[in-house]
Motif scaffolding. Structure first.
Motif, PDB file in Angstrom:
ATOM      1  N   UNK A 138      40.292  41.346  53.602  1.00 34.01           N
ATOM      2  CA  UNK A 138      40.007  40.037  53.010  1.00 34.01           C
ATOM      3  C   UNK A 138      41.224  39.129  52.949  1.00 34.01           C
ATOM      4  N   UNK A 139      42.428  39.717  52.924  1.00 30.10           N
ATOM      5  CA  UNK A 139      43.680  38.946  52.878  1.00 30.10           C
ATOM      6  C   UNK A 139      43.785  38.072  51.623  1.00 30.10           C
ATOM      7  N   UNK A 140      43.513  38.665  50.483  1.00 33.17           N
ATOM      8  CA  UNK A 140      43.713  37.946  49.232  1.00 33.17           C
ATOM      9  C   UNK A 140      45.203  37.664  49.035  1.00 33.17           C
ATOM     10  N   UNK A 141      45.557  36.496  48.494  1.00 31.29           N
ATOM     11  CA  UNK A 141      46.975  36.181  48.264  1.00 31.29           C
ATOM     12  C   UNK A 141      47.575  36.988  47.114  1.00 31.29           C
ATOM     13  N   UNK A 142      46.730  37.541  46.269  1.00 33.27           N
ATOM     14  CA  UNK A 142      47.170  38.368  45.140  1.00 33.27           C
ATOM     15  C   UNK A 142      45.975  39.220  44.724  1.00 33.27           C
ATOM     16  N   UNK A 143      46.248  40.227  43.910  1.00 37.40           N
ATOM     17  CA  UNK A 143      45.159  41.081  43.440  1.00 37.40           C
ATOM     18  C   UNK A 143      44.844  40.696  41.999  1.00 37.40           C
ATOM     19  N   UNK A 144      43.655  40.153  41.794  1.00 32.86           N
ATOM     20  CA  UNK A 144      43.225  39.686  40.480  1.00 32.86           C
ATOM     21  C   UNK A 144      41.861  40.287  40.156  1.00 32.86           C
ATOM     22  N   UNK A 145      41.743  40.851  38.969  1.00 34.81           N
ATOM     23  CA  UNK A 145      40.470  41.437  38.540  1.00 34.81           C
ATOM     24  C   UNK A 145      39.758  40.521  37.564  1.00 34.81           C
ATOM     25  N   UNK A 146      38.445  40.519  37.620  1.00 34.50           N
ATOM     26  CA  UNK A 146      37.674  39.728  36.663  1.00 34.50           C
ATOM     27  C   UNK A 146      37.996  40.146  35.231  1.00 34.50           C
ATOM     28  N   UNK A 147      38.238  41.446  35.041  1.00 36.01           N
ATOM     29  CA  UNK A 147      38.503  41.960  33.693  1.00 36.01           C
ATOM     30  C   UNK A 147      39.802  41.422  33.114  1.00 36.01           C
ATOM     31  N   UNK A 148      40.700  40.939  33.979  1.00 31.14           N
ATOM     32  CA  UNK A 148      42.001  40.453  33.519  1.00 31.14           C
ATOM     33  C   UNK A 148      42.025  38.952  33.238  1.00 31.14           C
ATOM     34  N   UNK A 149      40.883  38.287  33.413  1.00 29.80           N
ATOM     35  CA  UNK A 149      40.867  36.835  33.210  1.00 29.80           C
ATOM     36  C   UNK A 149      41.080  36.499  31.737  1.00 29.80           C
ATOM     37  N   UNK A 150      41.900  35.495  31.472  1.00 32.07           N
ATOM     38  CA  UNK A 150      42.235  35.102  30.103  1.00 32.07           C
ATOM     39  C   UNK A 150      41.246  34.054  29.598  1.00 32.07           C
ATOM     40  N   UNK A 151      40.221  34.509  28.902  1.00 25.22           N
ATOM     41  CA  UNK A 151      39.215  33.585  28.381  1.00 25.22           C
ATOM     42  C   UNK A 151      39.764  32.766  27.209  1.00 25.22           C
ATOM     43  N   UNK A 152      40.782  33.266  26.535  1.00 26.02           N
ATOM     44  CA  UNK A 152      41.386  32.501  25.441  1.00 26.02           C
ATOM     45  C   UNK A 152      42.074  31.250  25.977  1.00 26.02           C
ATOM     46  N   UNK A 153      42.600  31.344  27.194  1.00 27.19           N
ATOM     47  CA  UNK A 153      43.255  30.192  27.814  1.00 27.19           C
ATOM     48  C   UNK A 153      42.230  29.186  28.323  1.00 27.19           C
ATOM     49  N   UNK A 154      41.057  29.677  28.704  1.00 26.38           N
ATOM     50  CA  UNK A 154      40.011  28.810  29.251  1.00 26.38           C
ATOM     51  C   UNK A 154      38.739  29.004  28.422  1.00 26.38           C
ATOM     52  N   UNK A 155      38.722  28.411  27.236  1.00 29.40           N
ATOM     53  CA  UNK A 155      37.646  28.642  26.273  1.00 29.40           C
ATOM     54  C   UNK A 155      36.311  28.033  26.691  1.00 29.40           C
ATOM     55  N   UNK A 156      36.335  27.063  27.601  1.00 28.06           N
ATOM     56  CA  UNK A 156      35.079  26.429  28.003  1.00 28.06           C
ATOM     57  C   UNK A 156      34.261  27.322  28.933  1.00 28.06           C
ATOM     58  N   UNK A 157      34.885  28.372  29.466  1.00 28.45           N
ATOM     59  CA  UNK A 157      34.194  29.259  30.393  1.00 28.45           C
ATOM     60  C   UNK A 157      33.418  30.324  29.622  1.00 28.45           C
TER      61      UNK A 157
END
Length: 225
Positions: free
Chosen positions: A78-97
């Motif tokens: 897939x050639x992702x530029x970085x490895x990011x997991x959904x579980x690691x997303x910061x919902x406190x930083x993006x409260x509207x999500x």
């Protein structure tokens, strides 16, 4: 008496079971099974498994290993530029999500339905993180994924167009279940580039999924609906 561990390798019939297992797992290209079969055998004896239960445990171990290895191979492809997991997303930083929306997307029903996902918002809101997280989740579930920025996809299509292979390239890309197009709108498209990008989007309509991130408001991203 049959062998009861790795130190005893033969049976009363003279068969070298350890050597046979080493040969068979090598021919089957099952190194994970080869590495774990002694432990599984010990557990089977200790817990009085049936032959069928032991066989199922062996097969489950190899299937799990192949799925894990296959997921890693698809992630590399897939050639992702970085490895990011959904579980690691910061919902406190993006409260509207809404967490439940991302959880629903993480179930990957959109891939099966060949639907598209669009993340819109200003820079720094985690759009790329979410697109990568969904892409990795799809890889781990057995789907092929390819990641690139909008500019990179257009450059790839422009090269194919110049070589006279554009339609073949579009067909090849349509066979990848999930394409991620990052940063749409960050760099304005020239008319020719916009046309190539439109062909990419239209070639996948109801055939495969797109995940798109953009800093444009929804009204200016209507082409992805």
């Amino acid at each position: 008496m049959a062998a009861t561990g790795t130190n005893t390798t033969t049976t009363t019939s003279g068969r070298n079971v350890a050597a046979e297992l080493a040969y068979l797992t090598r021919v089957l290209k099952a190194p994970s099974l080869a590495a774990s079969i002694d432990r599984l055998a010990e557990r089977a004896r200790a817990e009085s498994w049936t032959h069928e239960e032991f066989l199922a445990a062996c097969l489950q171990r190899e299937v799990a290993a192949r799925e894990s290895h296959g997921g890693e191979a698809r992630i590399r492809f897939a050639r992702f530029p970085a490895r990011k997991a959904l579980e690691d997303f910061d919902y406190d930083h993006q409260r509207s999500l809404k967490r439940e929306v991302i959880a629903h997307l993480g179930a990957l029903d959109f891939v099966t339905a060949k639907d598209n996902v669009v993340f819109l918002g200003p820079p720094g809101t985690g759009k790329t993180h979410l697109s990568i997280g969904l892409g990795i989740r799809a890889c781990q579930a057995g789907h092929r994924v390819a990641f690139a920025t909008a500019a990179q996809w257009v450059a790839r299509l422009a090269d194919a167009h110049a070589a006279g292979t554009l339609q073949g390239e579009l067909i090849k890309l349509s066979r990848i279940p999930v394409l991620i197009v990052d940063e749409v709108g960050y760099i304005p498209f020239e008319p020719e580039a916009a046309n190539l990008f439109f062909q990419l989007v239209s070639s996948r309509y109801e055939r495969a999924s797109l995940i798109v991130t953009s800093n444009k408001p929804f009204g200016k991203a209507h082409m992805f609906a």
